[in-house]
Design an enzyme around this catalytic site. Structure first.
Site, mmCIF file in Angstrom:
data_model
loop_
_atom_site.group_PDB
_atom_site.id
_atom_site.type_symbol
_atom_site.label_atom_id
_atom_site.label_comp_id
_atom_site.label_asym_id
_atom_site.label_seq_id
_atom_site.Cartn_x
_atom_site.Cartn_y
_atom_site.Cartn_z
ATOM 1 C CD GLU A 206 -2.971 -0.887 0.040
ATOM 2 O OE1 GLU A 206 -3.161 0.265 -0.423
ATOM 3 O OE2 GLU A 206 -3.533 -1.895 -0.415
ATOM 4 C CB CYS B 47 -2.405 6.739 2.344
ATOM 5 S SG CYS B 47 -3.498 5.587 3.180
#
Length: 494
Positions: free
Chosen positions: A262, A296
């Site tokens: 990720e 994020c």
């Protein structure tokens, strides 16, 4: 020398954490230590935390490899009780551990407390998943042959987690890894070691087979590289930058080690002409500036249609002026400091870049000096920006958002998709047709309607597209795709 003596963390140096490596069921000292500085008050050292060397990493790998078969064969109810116990303790101690997390990372206490609570929910969820490991049966194309499909543990999992959600991100990796019978070696970020040791102490108290779970604090160049290059590690789950993700993919490929990455993002929030301005503003505040933008999932691109642009900008600036910046543990603070001086410098470099590109600074952009000297800055808003500018193409981990003005929905969606990333995107609209078109056409792993881009549930898959993610999804039932391997069994009856 090692010790199994339990210890607990105290903010302010009452207990120093030099023995903060956990390898093979024992606490160890490292080859050196690092100071854990409070970003809200840089005069405060929260403790000195151990740093492992490559030999200690190899020791942890060996311990994990030896323990994994025992843990995988542990009865399901025992595994379920372990994960449930970890989750229950996290939730019961969320006030205490939330203060600790906020003190070392900088997010306001309510966010820190919420993160600990959510981490507990991850463990509780996967405690239940332990008892849901049910295989499939199939009828063979050959008479007299039966087929069964089962899942087994991958083996030794290396987990490399970030500082911005130091407990929650680690939890959504550790919990499924253990639930499905894997052993774990965890390398957290060096900026948040106290939260890592606190979680490890909780796991330690559950009495797992020694070596099932290991904590190795240290640098990416030494500890991280030793993990990703090991032929004895069977899987690597990582959350962090694209550059580091590429290095992990490159290192693991020759050894055929599975990896789950990720990485970066450049999330857009579309404000449609028919949007409720109050909803749009609150979604922007939560998505762009909570956690000092260090998410994020933060919405750093605000894609605003012509018809609502001026009214939305005016309302947003007014709302931003009400946001309180201050010490993470101070009441009423919306935004704490950024995590450290390096991050603060990078943020102001991006502010300079935006100005040099021709952006109009509408709010903020200032270093703040408050009662406690820390890494404070004001939330920042730029207007009249172009999507092609680097400030709108590269990840900016800052409380900073740029408005991109567009004519209509088609241009808004095209702008949203015009990026190498694809984690989250959102739209504020009152039109079912508009929201449906957006959900169908947005090239992101998560799409949000009338919600901030930041904020996801723990029981459903999470992940992105393009350079935001690589490998199977995280969270929910989809987590088993990374943490298990499928076995197909055939049997002929005589």
């Amino acid at each position: 020398m090692t010790t199994k003596t339990q210890h607990s963390l105290h903010i302010g140096g009452e207990w120093q954490a030099e023995r903060s490596l956990y390898i093979g069921g024992e606490w160890q000292a490292g080859v050196s230590t690092i100071a854990n500085i409070n970003p809200s008050d840089i005069s405060q050292n929260l403790g000195n935390f151990a740093q492992a060397n490559e030999a200690q990493v190899q020791q942890a790998i060996s311990a994990a490899k030896q323990a994994q078969p025992t843990w995988e064969k542990t009865p399901l109810e025992r595994k379920q009780a372990v994960l449930q116990g970890i989750g229950d303790e996290l939730i019961a101690r969320c006030d205490e551990l939330g203060r600790l997390l906020s003190s070392e990372e900088g997010k306001p206490f309510l966010e820190g407390r919420g993160e600990i609570y959510r981490a507990g929910q991850f463990f509780q969820y996967f405690a239940a998943e332990v008892l849901r490991q049910i295989g499939d049966n199939a009828t063979s194309v050959r008479p007299g042959v039966t087929v069964e499909v089962t899942r087994e543990a991958v083996g030794v999992i290396a987990i490399i987690s970030p500082w911005n959600f130091p407990t929650a991100t680690a939890a959504w990796k550790i919990a499924p890894a253990l639930a499905f019978g894997n052993s774990v070696i965890w390398k957290p970020a060096n900026l948040t070691p106290a939260s890592a040791v606190a979680l490890t102490e909780i796991i330690h108290r559950q009495g797992l087979p020694e070596g099932t779970f290991n904590l190795v604090l240290g640098s990416g160049s030494e500890v991280g590289n030793a993990l990703i290059n090991s032929t004895q590690v069977n899987g690597v789950s990582f959350t962090g930058s694209v550059d580091t993700g590429r290095k992990i993919a490159t290192a693991t490929a020759p050894n055929f080690v599975r990896c789950q990455l990720e990485m970066g993002s450049k999330n857009a929030l579309i404000v449609a002409d028919d949007a409720d301005i109050n909803i749009a503003v609150e979604a922007t505040i939560a998505g762009s500036f909570s956690g000092a933008g260090q998410k994020c999932t933060a919405s750093s691109r605000l894609v605003v249609m012509d018809g609502i642009h001026d009214a939305y900008v005016e309302a947003l600036i007014k709302r931003m002026s009400d946001l309180k910046v201050g010490h993470a543990l101070e009441d009423g603070v919306f935004m704490g400091p950024v995590v450290d001086g390096k991050q603060l410098d990078a943020n102001f470099d991006w502010i300079d870049t935006a100005r040099q590109s021709g952006a109009e600074l509408a709010f903020g952009g200032e270093r703040l000096h408050l009662e406690h000297e820390g890494f404070y800055m004001s939330p920042t808003l730029f207007l009249n920006t172009q999507n092609s500018w680097s400030v709108n193409q590269e990840e900016v981990f800052a409380p900073m958002a740029c408005v991109i003005r567009v004519a209509d929905l088609d241009e808004a969606i095209a702008t949203t998709n015009d990026t190498r990333f694809g984690l989250t995107s959102g739209i504020i609209t009152q039109s079912l047709r508009t929201s449906t078109m957006f959900k169908q056409q947005a090239q992101t792993g998560c799409v949000m309607v009338n919600l901030p881009t930041a904020g996801t549930d723990y029981h459903v898959p999470f992940g992105g597209r393009k350079e935001s993610s690589f490998g199977p999804r995280e969270q929910g039932q989809y987590a088993k795709e990374f943490y298990t391997v499928v076995k197909t069994g055939y049997q002929r009856a005589y």
